[in-house]
Design an enzyme around this catalytic site. Structure first.
Site, mmCIF file in Angstrom:
data_model
loop_
_atom_site.group_PDB
_atom_site.id
_atom_site.type_symbol
_atom_site.label_atom_id
_atom_site.label_comp_id
_atom_site.label_asym_id
_atom_site.label_seq_id
_atom_site.Cartn_x
_atom_site.Cartn_y
_atom_site.Cartn_z
ATOM 1 N N THR A 130 -11.107 4.590 3.908
ATOM 2 C CA THR A 130 -9.943 5.305 4.320
ATOM 3 C C THR A 130 -10.337 6.559 4.916
ATOM 4 O OG1 THR A 130 -9.405 6.415 2.401
ATOM 5 C CG2 THR A 130 -8.448 4.321 2.404
ATOM 6 N N ARG A 131 -9.649 7.093 5.780
ATOM 7 C CA ARG A 131 -9.867 8.257 6.427
ATOM 8 C C ARG A 131 -10.178 9.554 5.283
ATOM 9 N NH1 ARG A 131 -6.381 10.617 11.189
ATOM 10 N NH2 ARG A 131 -7.120 8.666 12.128
ATOM 11 N N GLU A 168 0.735 -1.206 0.101
ATOM 12 C CA GLU A 168 0.059 0.068 -0.032
ATOM 13 C C GLU A 168 0.861 1.223 -0.008
ATOM 14 O OE1 GLU A 168 -3.589 0.114 2.415
ATOM 15 O OE2 GLU A 168 -3.781 2.314 2.249
ATOM 16 N N ASP A 175 9.289 8.185 0.976
ATOM 17 C CA ASP A 175 8.840 8.147 -0.411
ATOM 18 C C ASP A 175 8.754 6.752 -0.931
ATOM 19 O OD1 ASP A 175 8.450 8.676 -3.212
ATOM 20 O OD2 ASP A 175 9.677 10.475 -3.181
ATOM 21 N N LYS A 223 -4.237 21.570 -9.545
ATOM 22 C CA LYS A 223 -3.619 22.499 -10.495
ATOM 23 C C LYS A 223 -3.104 22.125 -11.512
ATOM 24 C CE LYS A 223 -3.667 26.115 -6.875
ATOM 25 N NZ LYS A 223 -2.792 26.996 -5.824
ATOM 26 N N ASP A 267 -2.481 12.319 -3.340
ATOM 27 C CA ASP A 267 -2.588 13.564 -3.557
ATOM 28 C C ASP A 267 -3.047 13.892 -5.064
ATOM 29 O OD1 ASP A 267 -1.870 14.417 -0.876
ATOM 30 O OD2 ASP A 267 -0.114 13.150 -1.553
ATOM 31 N N ASP A 271 -11.494 10.769 -4.947
ATOM 32 C CA ASP A 271 -12.647 11.382 -5.072
ATOM 33 C C ASP A 271 -12.543 12.663 -6.157
ATOM 34 O OD1 ASP A 271 -10.839 12.490 -3.462
ATOM 35 O OD2 ASP A 271 -12.306 13.739 -2.268
HETATM 36 C C1 LIG Z 1 -4.521 12.277 0.739
HETATM 37 S S1 LIG Z 1 -3.450 11.501 1.661
HETATM 38 C C2 LIG Z 1 -4.401 9.842 1.616
HETATM 39 C C3 LIG Z 1 -4.029 8.896 2.699
HETATM 40 C C4 LIG Z 1 -4.808 7.391 2.683
HETATM 41 N N1 LIG Z 1 -4.376 6.666 1.658
HETATM 42 C C5 LIG Z 1 -6.081 7.944 2.754
HETATM 43 O O1 LIG Z 1 -6.882 7.458 2.043
HETATM 44 O O2 LIG Z 1 -6.877 8.144 3.934
HETATM 45 C C6 LIG Z 1 -1.942 10.827 0.657
HETATM 46 C C7 LIG Z 1 -0.934 10.201 1.414
HETATM 47 O O3 LIG Z 1 -0.066 9.843 0.546
HETATM 48 C C8 LIG Z 1 1.363 9.983 1.219
HETATM 49 N N2 LIG Z 1 2.249 10.371 0.013
HETATM 50 C C9 LIG Z 1 2.529 11.183 -0.918
HETATM 51 N N3 LIG Z 1 3.388 11.057 -1.754
HETATM 52 C C10 LIG Z 1 3.942 9.834 -1.274
HETATM 53 C C11 LIG Z 1 5.035 8.963 -1.929
HETATM 54 N N4 LIG Z 1 5.853 9.609 -2.783
HETATM 55 N N5 LIG Z 1 5.170 8.018 -1.194
HETATM 56 C C12 LIG Z 1 4.544 7.445 -0.305
HETATM 57 N N6 LIG Z 1 3.394 8.161 0.410
HETATM 58 C C13 LIG Z 1 3.137 9.172 -0.254
HETATM 59 C C14 LIG Z 1 0.939 11.336 1.892
HETATM 60 O O4 LIG Z 1 2.015 11.376 3.108
HETATM 61 C C15 LIG Z 1 -0.485 11.081 2.376
HETATM 62 O O5 LIG Z 1 -0.304 10.413 3.723
#
Ligand SMILES: C[S@@+](CC[C@H](N)C(=O)[O-])C[C@H]1O[C@@H](n2cnc3c(N)ncnc32)[C@H](O)[C@@H]1O
Length: 220
Positions: free
Chosen positions: A188-189, A40, A92, A118, A114, A150
Protein backbone atom coordinates in the site's frame (compact mmCIF):
# COMPACT_ATOMS: atom_id res chain seq x y z
CA UNK A 1 -9.86 17.53 -6.66
CA UNK A 2 -9.58 17.32 -10.45
CA UNK A 3 -12.78 17.84 -12.46
CA UNK A 4 -12.81 14.23 -13.66
CA UNK A 5 -12.67 12.91 -10.13
CA UNK A 6 -15.26 15.40 -8.94
CA UNK A 7 -17.59 14.09 -11.65
CA UNK A 8 -17.00 10.51 -10.47
CA UNK A 9 -17.76 11.49 -6.87
CA UNK A 10 -20.93 13.27 -7.96
CA UNK A 11 -22.15 10.67 -10.47
CA UNK A 12 -20.57 7.29 -9.72
CA UNK A 13 -20.33 7.34 -5.94
CA UNK A 14 -24.12 7.48 -5.42
CA UNK A 15 -24.39 4.38 -7.62
CA UNK A 16 -21.58 2.47 -5.90
CA UNK A 17 -22.17 3.65 -2.34
CA UNK A 18 -23.39 1.01 0.12
CA UNK A 19 -27.17 1.31 0.42
CA UNK A 20 -28.80 2.67 3.55
CA UNK A 21 -31.17 0.44 5.46
CA UNK A 22 -30.94 -3.24 6.29
CA UNK A 23 -28.28 -5.27 4.51
CA UNK A 24 -29.27 -8.85 3.92
CA UNK A 25 -27.74 -10.60 0.94
CA UNK A 26 -24.44 -8.83 0.30
CA UNK A 27 -23.80 -10.77 -2.90
CA UNK A 28 -26.87 -9.14 -4.43
CA UNK A 29 -25.14 -5.74 -4.18
CA UNK A 30 -22.97 -6.61 -7.16
CA UNK A 31 -24.09 -6.57 -10.77
CA UNK A 32 -22.16 -9.74 -11.67
CA UNK A 33 -22.39 -12.95 -9.61
CA UNK A 34 -19.83 -13.13 -6.80
CA UNK A 35 -18.91 -16.13 -4.69
CA UNK A 36 -17.84 -14.21 -1.58
CA UNK A 37 -17.57 -10.68 -0.21
CA UNK A 38 -14.38 -9.17 1.24
CA UNK A 39 -14.00 -5.92 3.15
CA UNK A 40 -11.10 -3.46 3.29
CA UNK A 41 -11.22 -0.95 6.14
CA UNK A 42 -9.35 2.34 5.67
CA UNK A 43 -8.20 1.70 2.11
CA UNK A 44 -6.47 5.11 1.85
CA UNK A 45 -5.56 5.70 -1.80
CA UNK A 46 -7.06 2.31 -2.66
CA UNK A 47 -4.19 0.60 -4.48
CA UNK A 48 -4.59 -2.63 -2.51
CA UNK A 49 -8.37 -2.64 -2.92
CA UNK A 50 -8.07 -2.13 -6.68
CA UNK A 51 -5.40 -4.81 -6.95
CA UNK A 52 -7.52 -7.35 -5.07
CA UNK A 53 -10.67 -6.49 -7.02
CA UNK A 54 -8.83 -6.88 -10.32
CA UNK A 55 -7.16 -10.15 -9.25
CA UNK A 56 -10.41 -11.62 -7.88
CA UNK A 57 -13.21 -10.73 -10.30
CA UNK A 58 -15.55 -13.30 -8.69
CA UNK A 59 -15.27 -11.70 -5.26
CA UNK A 60 -17.35 -8.66 -4.31
CA UNK A 61 -15.40 -5.98 -2.43
CA UNK A 62 -16.62 -3.42 0.06
CA UNK A 63 -14.15 -0.63 0.69
CA UNK A 64 -14.60 1.66 3.70
CA UNK A 65 -12.75 4.97 3.69
CA UNK A 66 -13.89 8.46 4.75
CA UNK A 67 -11.00 10.21 2.91
CA UNK A 68 -12.77 11.51 -0.20
CA UNK A 69 -9.64 11.83 -2.36
CA UNK A 70 -8.95 8.14 -1.81
CA UNK A 71 -12.56 7.31 -2.68
CA UNK A 72 -12.26 9.40 -5.87
CA UNK A 73 -9.07 7.58 -6.82
CA UNK A 74 -10.76 4.19 -6.40
CA UNK A 75 -13.70 5.34 -8.51
CA UNK A 76 -11.28 6.51 -11.23
CA UNK A 77 -9.28 3.27 -11.20
CA UNK A 78 -12.42 1.11 -11.14
CA UNK A 79 -13.76 2.98 -14.16
CA UNK A 80 -10.44 2.78 -16.02
CA UNK A 81 -10.15 -0.97 -15.37
CA UNK A 82 -13.89 -1.67 -15.86
CA UNK A 83 -14.19 -3.23 -12.41
CA UNK A 84 -17.76 -4.00 -11.39
CA UNK A 85 -17.04 -5.74 -8.09
CA UNK A 86 -16.49 -2.81 -5.73
CA UNK A 87 -18.94 -1.03 -3.45
CA UNK A 88 -17.92 1.94 -1.32
CA UNK A 89 -18.71 3.03 2.20
CA UNK A 90 -17.31 6.59 2.24
CA UNK A 91 -17.43 6.99 5.99
CA UNK A 92 -16.32 5.54 9.31
CA UNK A 93 -16.31 1.75 9.01
CA UNK A 94 -17.68 1.11 12.48
CA UNK A 95 -21.39 1.81 11.82
CA UNK A 96 -21.09 -0.31 8.67
CA UNK A 97 -19.72 -3.23 10.71
CA UNK A 98 -22.82 -3.03 12.89
CA UNK A 99 -25.07 -3.22 9.81
CA UNK A 100 -23.37 -6.10 8.01
CA UNK A 101 -25.07 -9.47 8.45
CA UNK A 102 -23.48 -12.05 10.73
CA UNK A 103 -21.07 -14.44 8.99
CA UNK A 104 -21.35 -12.56 5.69
CA UNK A 105 -17.72 -11.62 4.98
CA UNK A 106 -14.96 -13.96 3.89
CA UNK A 107 -11.97 -11.68 4.47
CA UNK A 108 -11.24 -8.38 6.20
CA UNK A 109 -8.17 -6.25 5.47
CA UNK A 110 -6.97 -3.61 7.93
CA UNK A 111 -3.70 -2.34 6.48
CA UNK A 112 -1.52 0.30 8.09
CA UNK A 113 -4.36 1.55 10.21
CA UNK A 114 -3.52 4.69 12.19
CA UNK A 115 -1.18 3.52 15.02
CA UNK A 116 -1.98 6.36 17.46
CA UNK A 117 1.45 6.00 19.11
CA UNK A 118 0.83 8.23 22.14
CA UNK A 119 -0.38 6.25 25.14
CA UNK A 120 -3.29 8.61 25.77
CA UNK A 121 -4.49 7.94 22.19
CA UNK A 122 -4.25 4.13 22.25
CA UNK A 123 -7.98 3.90 22.85
CA UNK A 124 -8.50 5.29 19.32
CA UNK A 125 -6.75 2.33 17.69
CA UNK A 126 -9.09 0.43 15.39
CA UNK A 127 -8.05 -2.89 16.87
CA UNK A 128 -9.91 -2.97 20.16
CA UNK A 129 -12.29 -5.33 21.91
CA UNK A 130 -15.46 -3.78 20.47
CA UNK A 131 -14.22 -3.81 16.88
CA UNK A 132 -12.85 -7.33 17.23
CA UNK A 133 -16.29 -8.44 18.44
CA UNK A 134 -17.77 -6.79 15.36
CA UNK A 135 -15.24 -8.44 13.03
CA UNK A 136 -15.83 -11.82 14.66
CA UNK A 137 -19.56 -11.39 14.13
CA UNK A 138 -19.38 -10.50 10.42
CA UNK A 139 -16.65 -12.97 9.42
CA UNK A 140 -17.64 -16.40 8.23
CA UNK A 141 -16.19 -19.35 10.12
CA UNK A 142 -12.81 -19.95 8.52
CA UNK A 143 -12.76 -16.36 7.23
CA UNK A 144 -9.60 -14.31 7.51
CA UNK A 145 -8.69 -11.06 9.25
CA UNK A 146 -5.51 -9.51 7.81
CA UNK A 147 -3.66 -6.79 9.65
CA UNK A 148 -0.41 -5.06 8.72
CA UNK A 149 1.56 -2.26 10.32
CA UNK A 150 5.01 -0.72 10.50
CA UNK A 151 4.51 0.40 14.11
CA UNK A 152 5.97 -2.21 16.47
CA UNK A 153 3.92 -1.00 19.42
CA UNK A 154 0.69 -1.21 17.47
CA UNK A 155 1.64 -4.67 16.15
CA UNK A 156 2.19 -5.95 19.70
CA UNK A 157 -1.11 -4.35 20.75
CA UNK A 158 -3.06 -5.84 17.84
CA UNK A 159 -1.52 -9.28 18.29
CA UNK A 160 -2.26 -9.33 22.02
CA UNK A 161 -5.84 -8.07 21.57
CA UNK A 162 -6.66 -10.50 18.78
CA UNK A 163 -5.08 -13.50 20.52
CA UNK A 164 -7.09 -12.62 23.64
CA UNK A 165 -10.30 -12.83 21.60
CA UNK A 166 -11.81 -16.31 21.47
CA UNK A 167 -13.00 -15.80 17.91
CA UNK A 168 -9.59 -15.72 16.21
CA UNK A 169 -6.59 -17.97 15.72
CA UNK A 170 -3.25 -16.64 14.50
CA UNK A 171 -2.27 -18.73 11.49
CA UNK A 172 1.51 -18.04 11.48
CA UNK A 173 3.74 -21.11 11.42
CA UNK A 174 7.09 -19.31 11.30
CA UNK A 175 8.74 -15.88 11.00
CA UNK A 176 8.25 -15.61 7.24
CA UNK A 177 4.51 -15.59 7.86
CA UNK A 178 4.67 -12.26 9.68
CA UNK A 179 7.76 -10.77 8.06
CA UNK A 180 6.65 -11.19 4.47
CA UNK A 181 3.65 -9.64 2.79
CA UNK A 182 1.06 -12.25 1.75
CA UNK A 183 1.91 -13.29 -1.81
CA UNK A 184 -1.45 -12.18 -3.19
CA UNK A 185 -1.12 -8.65 -1.79
CA UNK A 186 0.68 -5.53 -3.00
CA UNK A 187 2.34 -2.78 -1.01
CA UNK A 188 0.00 0.00 0.00
CA UNK A 189 1.01 3.66 -0.11
CA UNK A 190 1.80 3.74 3.62
CA UNK A 191 3.66 0.47 3.42
CA UNK A 192 5.82 1.75 0.56
CA UNK A 193 6.63 4.88 2.54
CA UNK A 194 7.54 2.81 5.62
CA UNK A 195 9.80 0.50 3.62
CA UNK A 196 11.46 3.45 1.86
CA UNK A 197 12.17 5.01 5.24
CA UNK A 198 13.70 1.74 6.50
CA UNK A 199 10.94 0.59 8.84
CA UNK A 200 10.04 -3.09 9.07
CA UNK A 201 6.47 -4.10 8.34
CA UNK A 202 4.62 -6.91 10.04
CA UNK A 203 1.77 -8.89 8.48
CA UNK A 204 -0.64 -10.74 10.75
CA UNK A 205 -3.25 -13.18 9.49
CA UNK A 206 -5.95 -14.51 11.78
CA UNK A 207 -8.60 -17.10 11.07
CA UNK A 208 -12.14 -16.80 12.38
CA UNK A 209 -12.57 -20.03 14.28
CA UNK A 210 -15.62 -22.00 15.39
CA UNK A 211 -18.92 -22.26 13.67
CA UNK A 212 -21.08 -19.94 15.76
CA UNK A 213 -21.29 -16.42 14.38
CA UNK A 214 -21.74 -13.53 16.75
CA UNK A 215 -19.83 -11.77 19.51
CA UNK A 216 -17.75 -14.19 21.51
CA UNK A 217 -17.09 -13.87 25.21
CA UNK A 218 -13.69 -12.63 26.30
CA UNK A 219 -11.30 -14.96 28.06
CA UNK A 220 -11.16 -14.32 31.80
C1 LIG B 1 -2.54 5.40 7.80
S1 LIG B 1 -3.79 5.40 6.59
C2 LIG B 1 -3.46 3.89 5.67
C3 LIG B 1 -4.15 3.87 4.35
C4 LIG B 1 -3.92 2.60 3.52
N1 LIG B 1 -4.52 1.43 4.14
C5 LIG B 1 -2.45 2.38 3.27
O1 LIG B 1 -1.91 1.41 3.81
O2 LIG B 1 -1.85 3.16 2.51
C6 LIG B 1 -5.23 4.94 7.53
C7 LIG B 1 -6.51 5.14 6.78
O3 LIG B 1 -7.58 4.66 7.56
C8 LIG B 1 -8.67 5.55 7.41
N2 LIG B 1 -9.51 5.40 8.60
C9 LIG B 1 -9.22 5.82 9.85
N3 LIG B 1 -10.22 5.51 10.69
C10 LIG B 1 -11.17 4.88 9.94
C11 LIG B 1 -12.43 4.32 10.23
N4 LIG B 1 -12.96 4.37 11.48
N5 LIG B 1 -13.13 3.75 9.23
C12 LIG B 1 -12.63 3.72 7.97
N6 LIG B 1 -11.41 4.22 7.64
C13 LIG B 1 -10.69 4.80 8.61
C14 LIG B 1 -8.05 6.91 7.26
O4 LIG B 1 -8.90 7.84 6.59
C15 LIG B 1 -6.80 6.60 6.45
O5 LIG B 1 -7.02 6.71 5.06
Amino acid sequence: MRDGRRRLVDEELPRLRMPVGPLENLQSLFSDPVSDVWLEIGFGAGEHLIHQAEANPHIGFIGAEPFINGVARVLAEAEKKSLHNIRIHDDDARPLLERLPAASIGRVFLLFSDPWPKTRHHKRRFVNAANLDALARILKPGGEFRFASDDAGFVRWALAATLAHDGFDWTAKGPADWRERPPDAIATRYETKALTEGRNCVYLRFQRNGSTPGPTPKKA
